[in-house]
Design a protein around this motif. Structure first.
Motif, mmCIF file in Angstrom:
data_model
loop_
_atom_site.group_PDB
_atom_site.id
_atom_site.type_symbol
_atom_site.label_atom_id
_atom_site.label_comp_id
_atom_site.label_asym_id
_atom_site.label_seq_id
_atom_site.Cartn_x
_atom_site.Cartn_y
_atom_site.Cartn_z
ATOM 1 N N SER A 149 53.513 23.256 41.940
ATOM 2 C CA SER A 149 54.571 22.983 40.966
ATOM 3 C C SER A 149 54.516 21.556 40.443
ATOM 4 O O SER A 149 54.914 21.292 39.309
ATOM 5 C CB SER A 149 55.944 23.263 41.581
ATOM 6 O OG SER A 149 56.215 22.371 42.651
ATOM 7 N N ARG A 150 54.034 20.630 41.240
ATOM 8 C CA ARG A 150 54.011 19.223 40.833
ATOM 9 C C ARG A 150 52.689 18.759 40.237
ATOM 10 O O ARG A 150 52.635 17.747 39.559
ATOM 11 C CB ARG A 150 54.388 18.332 42.023
ATOM 12 C CG ARG A 150 55.875 18.372 42.308
ATOM 13 C CD ARG A 150 56.213 17.926 43.727
ATOM 14 N NE ARG A 150 57.668 17.917 43.920
ATOM 15 C CZ ARG A 150 58.410 19.008 44.119
ATOM 16 N NH1 ARG A 150 57.819 20.198 44.141
ATOM 17 N NH2 ARG A 150 59.718 18.915 44.286
ATOM 18 N N GLU A 187 49.554 22.636 55.076
ATOM 19 C CA GLU A 187 50.863 22.972 55.645
ATOM 20 C C GLU A 187 50.923 22.756 57.154
ATOM 21 O O GLU A 187 51.996 22.540 57.717
ATOM 22 C CB GLU A 187 51.222 24.420 55.299
ATOM 23 C CG GLU A 187 51.432 24.641 53.804
ATOM 24 C CD GLU A 187 51.704 26.096 53.447
ATOM 25 O OE1 GLU A 187 51.801 26.924 54.398
ATOM 26 O OE2 GLU A 187 51.823 26.409 52.252
ATOM 27 N N ARG A 224 51.902 12.636 52.075
ATOM 28 C CA ARG A 224 51.852 13.942 51.403
ATOM 29 C C ARG A 224 51.861 13.823 49.882
ATOM 30 O O ARG A 224 51.493 14.760 49.178
ATOM 31 C CB ARG A 224 53.016 14.814 51.852
ATOM 32 C CG ARG A 224 54.374 14.382 51.334
ATOM 33 C CD ARG A 224 55.426 15.439 51.600
ATOM 34 N NE ARG A 224 56.676 15.134 50.908
ATOM 35 C CZ ARG A 224 57.585 16.052 50.604
ATOM 36 N NH1 ARG A 224 57.398 17.318 50.937
ATOM 37 N NH2 ARG A 224 58.694 15.716 49.976
ATOM 38 N N THR A 225 52.278 12.681 49.357
ATOM 39 C CA THR A 225 52.352 12.531 47.907
ATOM 40 C C THR A 225 50.996 12.260 47.273
ATOM 41 O O THR A 225 50.834 12.418 46.060
ATOM 42 C CB THR A 225 53.319 11.400 47.502
ATOM 43 O OG1 THR A 225 52.803 10.145 47.973
ATOM 44 C CG2 THR A 225 54.703 11.626 48.099
ATOM 45 N N GLN A 283 53.389 25.974 47.236
ATOM 46 C CA GLN A 283 54.246 26.000 46.057
ATOM 47 C C GLN A 283 54.612 24.594 45.599
ATOM 48 O O GLN A 283 54.648 24.302 44.403
ATOM 49 C CB GLN A 283 55.520 26.809 46.341
ATOM 50 C CG GLN A 283 56.479 26.907 45.160
ATOM 51 C CD GLN A 283 55.844 27.486 43.910
ATOM 52 O OE1 GLN A 283 55.002 28.378 43.999
ATOM 53 N NE2 GLN A 283 56.214 26.979 42.745
ATOM 54 N N TRP A 284 54.901 23.698 46.548
ATOM 55 C CA TRP A 284 55.268 22.314 46.221
ATOM 56 C C TRP A 284 54.118 21.623 45.491
ATOM 57 O O TRP A 284 54.315 20.956 44.479
ATOM 58 C CB TRP A 284 55.622 21.555 47.500
ATOM 59 C CG TRP A 284 56.207 20.195 47.265
ATOM 60 C CD1 TRP A 284 57.519 19.871 47.116
ATOM 61 C CD2 TRP A 284 55.482 18.945 47.178
ATOM 62 N NE1 TRP A 284 57.667 18.511 46.926
ATOM 63 C CE2 TRP A 284 56.434 17.914 46.956
ATOM 64 C CE3 TRP A 284 54.137 18.596 47.255
ATOM 65 C CZ2 TRP A 284 56.091 16.573 46.834
ATOM 66 C CZ3 TRP A 284 53.770 17.257 47.116
ATOM 67 C CH2 TRP A 284 54.748 16.267 46.904
ATOM 68 N N ASN A 312 45.481 24.792 49.272
ATOM 69 C CA ASN A 312 46.738 24.066 49.527
ATOM 70 C C ASN A 312 47.346 24.415 50.878
ATOM 71 O O ASN A 312 47.884 23.546 51.577
ATOM 72 C CB ASN A 312 47.758 24.381 48.433
ATOM 73 C CG ASN A 312 47.419 23.736 47.103
ATOM 74 O OD1 ASN A 312 46.601 22.823 47.028
ATOM 75 N ND2 ASN A 312 48.049 24.218 46.046
ATOM 76 N N THR A 367 54.549 19.854 53.578
ATOM 77 C CA THR A 367 54.285 20.289 52.215
ATOM 78 C C THR A 367 54.066 21.790 52.207
ATOM 79 O O THR A 367 53.940 22.420 53.263
ATOM 80 C CB THR A 367 53.061 19.563 51.608
ATOM 81 O OG1 THR A 367 53.041 19.774 50.198
ATOM 82 C CG2 THR A 367 51.757 20.069 52.211
ATOM 83 N N THR A 368 54.023 22.366 51.025
ATOM 84 C CA THR A 368 53.735 23.790 50.867
ATOM 85 C C THR A 368 52.828 23.986 49.664
ATOM 86 O O THR A 368 52.728 23.125 48.783
ATOM 87 C CB THR A 368 55.020 24.617 50.638
ATOM 88 O OG1 THR A 368 55.610 24.210 49.385
ATOM 89 C CG2 THR A 368 56.014 24.435 51.777
#
Length: 323
Positions: free
Chosen positions: A37-38, A25, A153-154, A33-34, A21, A30-31
């Motif tokens: 978490s999703r 960055e 990013r999504t 963690q992001w 991941n 984005t990160t």
């Protein structure tokens, strides 16, 4: 006696390049963690330059043949699920057929996006039950990294490349749920929901296009439809949640996976989860998870397994089988 389509071999292949991941960055907002978490995704594999979907599929197929202890010419058919075939035509399945040195039988592709493998598995089962084939290789293989919009990013952080394969063989059972093999299937689609998950290119537009997704809408449909199709397949043979050893779901998002398990009344320790390491590999995700689950020692001969998946179309379905 009843003819059953029994799994006699399974295998998978993941490209060498692993993308954590944190690598995203540097290029998008984005990160790590992001993303975690999703989606629950921590890393994914990307195909090398010049490495095609059929290349990945062939490696998975060879692993499945080795696991089964048979050679390619003992197969009657190859059914390959993919949305990212090498060329518009011929099918990726025929390319795998050639790379395996298989000189008999037939091969074709199935396209139902992330639900592709359950559609391919159901079709392979039908070939066996109708007597048209005795041994069928079923493959899910994708190179979704080739259709990503790297500025979105999504979506671009969610998908990965890979392939999984299993081999079905006609065997006789007594017609009960104790039989090994595929026991029930359920397939569905609803073209009214095309716009929530699609690629904005294709032959008619003379472009490859990029994957586009309305994540919230997909999530809303996914949990409900996945639980319902699993319940439908289970209901066809009178199966209860307590009878299920493993759910092997499409590995798209950990929240979808946990939400579906909860609706089915099954604890997460009876769910095979690989999404953290592979990301969403579309049609490859279920056979990948089956192969990894066997490799881990989770899936064993005699286990009752429910697989379910949903993808663009929308298309969704499930298969119940005894390993």
């Amino acid at each position: 006696m009843t003819t059953r389509s029994v799994v006699i071999g399974v295998g998978h292949y993941l490209p060498e390049r692993i993308v954590e991941n944190a690598e995203f960055e540097a290029t998008i907002d984005t990160t790590d963690q992001w993303i975690r978490s999703r989606s629950g995704i921590e890393r994914r594999h990307f195909a090398a330059e010049g490495q095609s979907t059929s290349d990945l599929a062939t490696k998975a197929a060879k692993a499945a043949l080795e696991d089964a202890g048979i050679d390619a010419d003992s197969l009657d058919a190859i059914v390959l699920a993919t949305s990212t075939a090498d060329l518009t035509f011929p099918s990726a399945a025929t390319m795998v057929q050639a790379q395996l040195g298989m000189t008999r039988g037939f091969a074709f592709d199935v396209q139902a996006v992330c639900a592709g493998f359950v559609f391919a598995l159901s079709n392979a089962n039908a070939l066996i039950l109708s007597g048209q084939a005795k041994r069928v290789m079923v493959i899910g293989a994708e190179t979704f990294s080739r259709i990503m919009d790297w500025s979105d990013r999504t979506t671009c952080v969610l998908f990965g490349d890979g392939a999984g394969a299993l081999i079905l063989e006609a065997q006789e059972g007594d017609g009960s749920n104790a039989d090994r093999g595929i026991l029930a299937t359920d397939l569905n689609s609803d073209g009214r929901h095309r716009d929530i998950l699609y690629v904005d290119g294709g032959v008619s537009t003379q472009s490859t296009g990029f994957l586009r997704m309305q994540g919230k809408e997909v999530f809303r449909h996914a949990v409900e439809k996945l639980a319902k199709t699993a319940e439908t397949s289970m209901g066809k043979i009178g199966l209860e949640a307590d009878d299920v050893d493993w759910i092997v779901p499409h590995q798209a998002n950990i929240r979808i996976i946990t939400g579906t398990a909860k609706k089915l009344g099954l604890p997460m320790d009876r769910v095979v989860v690989t999404v953290q390491d592979h990301g969403n590999t579309s049609a490859a995700s279920i056979p990948l998870a089956l192969s990894v689950g066997k490799q881990r020692g989770q899936i064993k001969t005699g286990d009752m397994i429910v697989t379910e998946a949903i993808g663009g179309g929308l298309a969704w379905g499930s298969v119940v089988l005894r390993w």
